[in-house]
Write a protein that holds these residues in place. Structure first.
Motif, PDB file in Angstrom:
ATOM      1  N   ARG A 266       0.421  -1.066  -0.306  1.00 38.13           N
ATOM      2  CA  ARG A 266       0.120   0.088   0.069  1.00 38.13           C
ATOM      3  C   ARG A 266       0.612   1.660   0.071  1.00 38.13           C
ATOM      4  NH1 ARG A 266      -2.962  -3.129   3.695  1.00 38.13           N
ATOM      5  NH2 ARG A 266      -2.771  -1.740   5.425  1.00 38.13           N
ATOM      6  N   ALA A 267       2.226   1.158   0.787  1.00 36.47           N
ATOM      7  CA  ALA A 267       2.519   2.547   0.629  1.00 36.47           C
ATOM      8  C   ALA A 267       3.581   2.539  -0.319  1.00 36.47           C
ATOM      9  CB  ALA A 267       3.945   2.650   1.481  1.00 36.47           C
ATOM     10  N   LEU A 268       3.972   2.283  -1.146  1.00 38.77           N
ATOM     11  CA  LEU A 268       4.595   1.679  -2.314  1.00 38.77           C
ATOM     12  C   LEU A 268       3.374   1.695  -3.529  1.00 38.77           C
ATOM     13  CD1 LEU A 268       6.970  -0.811  -1.789  1.00 38.77           C
ATOM     14  CD2 LEU A 268       7.771   1.145  -2.045  1.00 38.77           C
ATOM     15  N   GLY A 269       2.880   1.743  -2.911  1.00 37.85           N
ATOM     16  CA  GLY A 269       1.924   1.407  -4.645  1.00 37.85           C
ATOM     17  C   GLY A 269       1.668   0.469  -5.433  1.00 37.85           C
ATOM     18  N   ALA A 270       2.748  -0.394  -5.180  1.00 35.26           N
ATOM     19  CA  ALA A 270       3.166  -1.418  -6.400  1.00 35.26           C
ATOM     20  C   ALA A 270       3.127  -2.773  -5.769  1.00 35.26           C
ATOM     21  CB  ALA A 270       4.295  -0.755  -7.130  1.00 35.26           C
ATOM     22  N   GLU A 271       2.112  -4.059  -6.479  1.00 34.74           N
ATOM     23  CA  GLU A 271       2.788  -5.218  -6.041  1.00 34.74           C
ATOM     24  C   GLU A 271       3.805  -5.585  -5.946  1.00 34.74           C
ATOM     25  OE1 GLU A 271      -0.737  -9.149  -6.035  1.00 34.74           O
ATOM     26  OE2 GLU A 271       0.473  -8.351  -8.073  1.00 34.74           O
ATOM     27  N   LEU A 272       4.409  -6.438  -4.575  1.00 36.15           N
ATOM     28  CA  LEU A 272       5.899  -6.906  -4.454  1.00 36.15           C
ATOM     29  C   LEU A 272       5.860  -8.654  -4.599  1.00 36.15           C
ATOM     30  CD1 LEU A 272       6.139  -5.008  -1.467  1.00 36.15           C
ATOM     31  CD2 LEU A 272       7.420  -4.638  -3.416  1.00 36.15           C
ATOM     32  N   PHE A 273       4.903  -9.123  -4.182  1.00 36.97           N
ATOM     33  CA  PHE A 273       4.534 -10.774  -4.999  1.00 36.97           C
ATOM     34  C   PHE A 273       2.881 -11.104  -5.497  1.00 36.97           C
ATOM     35  CE2 PHE A 273       6.877 -10.022  -1.622  1.00 36.97           C
ATOM     36  CZ  PHE A 273       8.189 -10.844  -0.703  1.00 36.97           C
ATOM     37  N   LYS A 274       3.575 -12.360  -6.188  1.00 35.61           N
ATOM     38  CA  LYS A 274       1.939 -12.201  -7.114  1.00 35.61           C
ATOM     39  C   LYS A 274       1.833 -14.028  -6.174  1.00 35.61           C
ATOM     40  CE  LYS A 274       1.391 -10.363 -10.566  1.00 35.61           C
ATOM     41  NZ  LYS A 274      -0.181  -9.471 -10.914  1.00 35.61           N
ATOM     42  N   ARG A 275       0.979 -14.541  -5.587  1.00 36.86           N
ATOM     43  CA  ARG A 275       0.860 -14.495  -4.793  1.00 36.86           C
ATOM     44  C   ARG A 275      -0.837 -16.047  -5.203  1.00 36.86           C
ATOM     45  NH1 ARG A 275       0.837 -10.434  -2.251  1.00 36.86           N
ATOM     46  NH2 ARG A 275       1.246  -9.347   0.032  1.00 36.86           N
ATOM     47  N   THR A 276      -0.373 -17.085  -5.573  1.00 33.97           N
ATOM     48  CA  THR A 276      -1.302 -17.672  -5.891  1.00 33.97           C
ATOM     49  C   THR A 276      -1.702 -19.686  -4.746  1.00 33.97           C
ATOM     50  OG1 THR A 276      -0.217 -19.834  -6.855  1.00 33.97           O
ATOM     51  CG2 THR A 276      -1.137 -18.050  -7.908  1.00 33.97           C
ATOM     52  N   SER A 277      -2.812 -20.236  -4.360  1.00 28.67           N
ATOM     53  CA  SER A 277      -2.369 -21.260  -3.653  1.00 28.67           C
ATOM     54  C   SER A 277      -1.758 -21.930  -3.670  1.00 28.67           C
ATOM     55  CB  SER A 277      -4.568 -21.949  -3.581  1.00 28.67           C
ATOM     56  OG  SER A 277      -3.967 -22.768  -5.241  1.00 28.67           O
ATOM     57  N   ARG A 278      -1.091 -21.945  -4.323  1.00 29.19           N
ATOM     58  CA  ARG A 278       0.454 -23.150  -4.929  1.00 29.19           C
ATOM     59  C   ARG A 278       1.712 -22.548  -4.980  1.00 29.19           C
ATOM     60  NH1 ARG A 278      -1.382 -26.680  -9.522  1.00 29.19           N
ATOM     61  NH2 ARG A 278       0.413 -28.691  -8.067  1.00 29.19           N
ATOM     62  N   SER A 279       2.008 -21.404  -4.630  1.00 28.78           N
ATOM     63  CA  SER A 279       3.260 -20.378  -5.195  1.00 28.78           C
ATOM     64  C   SER A 279       3.057 -18.717  -4.364  1.00 28.78           C
ATOM     65  CB  SER A 279       3.614 -20.487  -6.415  1.00 28.78           C
ATOM     66  OG  SER A 279       2.779 -19.863  -7.408  1.00 28.78           O
ATOM     67  N   VAL A 280       4.169 -18.693  -4.054  1.00 28.66           N
ATOM     68  CA  VAL A 280       5.006 -16.768  -4.488  1.00 28.66           C
ATOM     69  C   VAL A 280       5.955 -17.384  -4.602  1.00 28.66           C
ATOM     70  CG1 VAL A 280       5.284 -15.781  -2.314  1.00 28.66           C
ATOM     71  CG2 VAL A 280       3.668 -17.347  -1.650  1.00 28.66           C
TER      72      VAL A 280
END
Length: 294
Positions: free
Chosen positions: A41-55
């Motif tokens: 939220r502070a950076l305004g960007a996604e740092l990790f892609k999360r799925t039910s099986r991987s990060v």
């Protein structure tokens, strides 16, 4: 971004698993997730892609990881250096030892100590057989691993680190050299090469004047150096008690080491000056105990 949040981010970037990250940092997976969402939220960007099986890291996450890693390492090193200095574990620690097998243990412990306390250098030196306490008294040694007993008011007796069975160094060709073992009573049958400069109570333990049955033990020549002891024994001037391990470290064609079957073991312990009970000495004592135990 606070230091703890940086630690959470970098650990997750390494583990790529919320559960393992939480275990390493002793927090809950929810705490890890909250910290990452706050950073995003502070950076305004996604740092990790999360799925039910991987990060996995996003490209922006990878940029942040690369930028933070070096700085975080420098912060950790600075904190560790400050903590070490605050404990007094810095500067130089002078460590002495007597026999070669003591030196081997000291060197191994010193390697571990340096890794734990990189701002404290260790200088290792062998102590003189004829004056083992001199370096502790003149300040050239902070702690020593040597033979016991030592009972001096200005010297602290630390823990006994290990014991060694005794043997008798005899000239090759001497009748005792043909034995599988010897008795303390056999000391009455050959002159004993002794050392000078040690306290009398020390000599009484290692170079007794009488056998358990009261027989007199004849005296041969004396010296203040271990290599001279071996030279005198090899030349047929007498015999000398020692540790059985001397056979492995001080092998000579003119000297045979015959184990005792009834002599008490040699004790080896750590000593330091009564005025030198410093944090770095205590830390080194702990390290030696751990190394000997391992």
């Amino acid at each position: 971004m606070e230091l703890r949040e940086i630690e959470i981010f970098l650990t997750l970037a390494e583990e790529l698993h919320f559960g393992r990250t939480a275990d390493r940092l002793h927090v809950t997976p929810a705490r890890v997730s909250q910290a990452i969402k706050k950073q995003e939220r502070a950076l305004g960007a996604e740092l990790f892609k999360r799925t039910s099986r991987s990060v996995r890291l996003t490209p922006i996450g990878a940029v942040l990881r690369d930028g933070l890693a070096a700085g975080y390492q420098q912060i950790q090193e600075a904190l560790a250096a400050a903590a070490t200095a605050g404990q007094g574990i810095s500067g130089v620690l002078n460590v002495g030892y007597s026999a070669a097998w003591c030196g081997k243990l000291v060197v191994m412990a010193a390697d571990t100590f340096r890794a734990r306390h990189p701002h404290c250098a260790i200088h290792i030196q062998d102590s003189q057989l004829g004056d083992p306490l001199g370096p502790l008294r003149d300040g050239s040694s902070d702690v020593q691993l040597i033979e016991l007993p030592i009972d001096e008011p200005d010297i602290v007796n630390g823990p006994v680190i290990f014991t060694e069975p005794r043997a008798l160094a005899v000239p090759a060709g001497h009748p005792l050299a043909e034995r599988d073992s010897v008795s303390v009573e056999d000391l009455a049958d050959a002159p004993m090469v002794t050392i000078t400069g040690q306290p009398q109570y020390f000599l009484d333990v290692h170079y007794p004047r009488r056998t358990p049955k009261g027989r007199s033990i004849p005296r041969g020549p004396s010296t203040s150096a271990w290599q001279e002891v071996l030279a005198l024994v090899g030349a047929g001037k007498g015999v000398s008690p020692t540790s059985a391990r001397a056979a492995h470290y001080y092998s000579r064609p003119d000297v045979v080491y015959v184990p005792f079957h009834d002599a008490p073991p040699v004790e080896y312990g750590l000593l330091w000056p009564a005025t030198g009970n410093t944090p770095k000495v205590r830390a080194f004592v702990r390290t030696v105990l751990e190394t000997a135990g391992a």
